[in-house]
Design a protein around this motif. Structure first.
Motif, PDB file in Angstrom:
ATOM      1  N   GLY A   1       1.622  -6.868   3.203  1.00 28.88           N
ATOM      2  CA  GLY A   1       1.829  -5.760   3.918  1.00 28.88           C
ATOM      3  C   GLY A   1       0.717  -4.557   4.261  1.00 28.88           C
ATOM      4  N   SER A   2       0.033  -5.668   4.931  1.00 33.06           N
ATOM      5  CA  SER A   2      -1.264  -4.418   5.251  1.00 33.06           C
ATOM      6  C   SER A   2      -1.036  -4.214   6.948  1.00 33.06           C
ATOM      7  CB  SER A   2      -2.913  -5.212   5.378  1.00 33.06           C
ATOM      8  OG  SER A   2      -3.335  -6.160   5.932  1.00 33.06           O
ATOM      9  N   ASN A   3      -0.647  -5.313   7.154  1.00 37.53           N
ATOM     10  CA  ASN A   3      -0.767  -4.970   8.697  1.00 37.53           C
ATOM     11  C   ASN A   3       0.671  -4.409   9.282  1.00 37.53           C
ATOM     12  OD1 ASN A   3      -2.547  -6.701  10.864  1.00 37.53           O
ATOM     13  ND2 ASN A   3      -2.203  -7.983   8.958  1.00 37.53           N
TER      14      ASN A   3
ATOM     15  N   ARG B   1      -9.276  -8.840   8.590  1.00 40.39           N
ATOM     16  CA  ARG B   1      -8.339  -7.834   8.644  1.00 40.39           C
ATOM     17  C   ARG B   1      -7.967  -6.328   9.442  1.00 40.39           C
ATOM     18  NH1 ARG B   1      -4.043  -9.309   4.389  1.00 40.39           N
ATOM     19  NH2 ARG B   1      -5.624 -11.058   4.031  1.00 40.39           N
TER      20      ARG B   1
ATOM     21  N   GLU C   1      -7.019  -6.925  12.608  1.00 39.24           N
ATOM     22  CA  GLU C   1      -6.036  -7.433  12.597  1.00 39.24           C
ATOM     23  C   GLU C   1      -4.984  -5.377  13.088  1.00 39.24           C
ATOM     24  OE1 GLU C   1      -4.212  -9.061   9.524  1.00 39.24           O
ATOM     25  OE2 GLU C   1      -5.099 -11.518  11.048  1.00 39.24           O
TER      26      GLU C   1
HETATM   27  C1  GRF Z   1      -2.578 -11.670   8.512  1.00 38.32           C
HETATM   28  O1  GRF Z   1      -3.983 -12.305   8.054  1.00 38.32           O
HETATM   29  C2  GRF Z   1      -2.233 -12.753   9.618  1.00 38.32           C
HETATM   30  O2  GRF Z   1      -2.682 -12.997  10.680  1.00 38.32           O
HETATM   31  C3  GRF Z   1      -1.732 -13.930   8.660  1.00 38.32           C
HETATM   32  O3  GRF Z   1      -1.310 -12.966   7.682  1.00 38.32           O
HETATM   33  C4  GRF Z   1      -1.898 -12.032   7.378  1.00 38.32           C
HETATM   34  C5  GRF Z   1      -1.213 -11.252   6.282  1.00 38.32           C
HETATM   35  O4  GRF Z   1      -1.422 -10.046   5.881  1.00 38.32           O
HETATM   36  N1  GRF Z   1      -0.662 -14.128  10.007  1.00 38.32           N
HETATM   37  P1  GRF Z   1      -0.899  -9.112   4.744  1.00 38.32           P
HETATM   38  O5  GRF Z   1       0.698  -9.021   4.165  1.00 38.32           O
HETATM   39  O6  GRF Z   1      -0.693  -8.576   6.892  1.00 38.32           O
HETATM   40  O7  GRF Z   1      -2.197  -7.679   4.793  1.00 38.32           O
END
Ligand code: GRF
Length: 321
Positions: free
Chosen positions: A15-17, A173, A176
């Motif tokens: 869930g880093s995004n 990341r 992102e």
């Molecule tokens: C990210 O690399 C995103 O692009 C992909 O899954 C990953 C999720 O990472 N769809 P996080 O859980 O947001 O850290």
């Protein structure tokens, strides 16, 4: 400032995004607020962070459940929280077509490649193996076809000598976390941006045969037929005469039709001042999940009611194929 859009974030893991989206929502210019974080894995790390930040959470393991059944439960949680948009952030589930269709234009995903390159899994390794100079990340609208909806924004990330999939993934990341909140914010902002809405309507109106633009009482309008004898089939209406709507005015078939539509769907239609009296209806453009195909259909229908036969014949012939 306009009301903030309500967003549910779906995650499966770290869930880093989600965290990036959540903290960006605290910035003054944020166009959205996070109303729910939901996961298909009760152990997803992101859930505890969301809860600590005071966001409602929902978790339901998909194990032992039918896909449609699990989707429905997730969707219900999102709706229950009042979400107008679903933002997938590392949500490792393929959604049913019906779910994707119901949220078309209101569901976004982030994918770690420069789409259309490398949909699906193992994107980093595939980019390295192909000898690409860059990997990257894309934010796109979700449609039933996997990773194939309209790309809303991308960022390129250089691939270094000796790069591994893990080292590249880690750097991507960072990209992102910059890209997702920005693209989401812009996407939500554009539905209230008169210039964006005008450009879209203009593009659709002028795509119809034998049309041109002419201002009418200070508003852009579009006519069918020649410059000399053409007739209006649409007007752009930007919060005119005290209305809070940004809308396109098009012709209905009758006053009954107009009034019925306004009564049944007041979130989508209104009876405009002056023009309403002669059967023009306001199709509201500044609302969540507006369906542009629907706007295009209205424009075509209105255009047909005034366009010369020679022009409608052209489009009839084209539509046969
Ligand atoms: C990210 O690399 C995103 O692009 C992909 O899954 C990953 C999720 O990472 N769809 P996080 O859980 O947001 O850290």
């Amino acid at each position: 400032m306009a009301e903030k859009s309500k967003v549910a974030i779906f995650i499966s893991g770290r869930g880093s995004n989600m965290a990036a989206l959540l903290y960006a929502a605290k910035l003054p210019e944020a166009a959205y607020e996070v109303v729910l974080v939901a996961a298909n894995d009760p152990k997803a790390e992101g859930l505890t962070l969301a809860a600590a930040e005071g966001i409602d959470t929902f978790a339901l393991s998909h194990k032992g459940m039918q896909r449609a059944e699990h989707d429905a439960a997730m969707e219900q949680a999102a709706r229950g929280a009042g979400a107008e948009y679903i933002v997938l952030a590392g949500y490792m589930r393929i959604l049913t077509d019906e779910f994707a269709k119901r949220w078309e234009g209101r569901m976004l995903n982030i994918h770690p490649s420069l789409l259309p390159r490398y949909p699906g899994l193992d994107t980093h390794q595939r980019a390295i193996d192909a000898g690409d100079s860059h990997g990257g990340v894309s934010v796109h609208l979700v449609t039933p076809e996997l990773d194939a909806g309209e790309v809303l924004g991308q960022m390129r990330v250089a691939i270094r000598e000796g790069e591994t999939a893990d080292s590249l993934a880690e750097r991507i990341r960072f990209a992102e976390h910059q890209l997702y909140p920005r693209v989401l914010n812009d996407y939500l902002g554009r539905e209230n941006d008169p210039q964006f809405l005008l450009d879209k309507v203009r593009e659709l109106a002028l795509a119809l045969p034998q049309t041109h633009e002419r201002e009418s009482h200070g508003s852009p309008g579009w006519r069918a037929g020649s410059e000399k004898s053409g007739k209006y089939f649409a007007y752009f209406n930007d919060q005119h005469h005290g209305s809070e709507h940004i809308a396109v005015l098009v012709k209905t078939g009758s006053m009954d039709e107009l009034l019925d539509l306004v009564e049944a769907q007041p979130q989508a239609y209104f009876k405009p001042a002056y023009y309403g009296a002669s059967g023009w209806i306001g199709v509201i453009l500044n609302r969540p999940g507006l369906d542009w195909d629907h706007v295009a259909d209205w424009l075509e229908r209105s255009w047909r009611s005034v366009a010369p036969k020679s022009a409608t014949k052209l489009i009839d012939a084209a539509e046969q194929f």
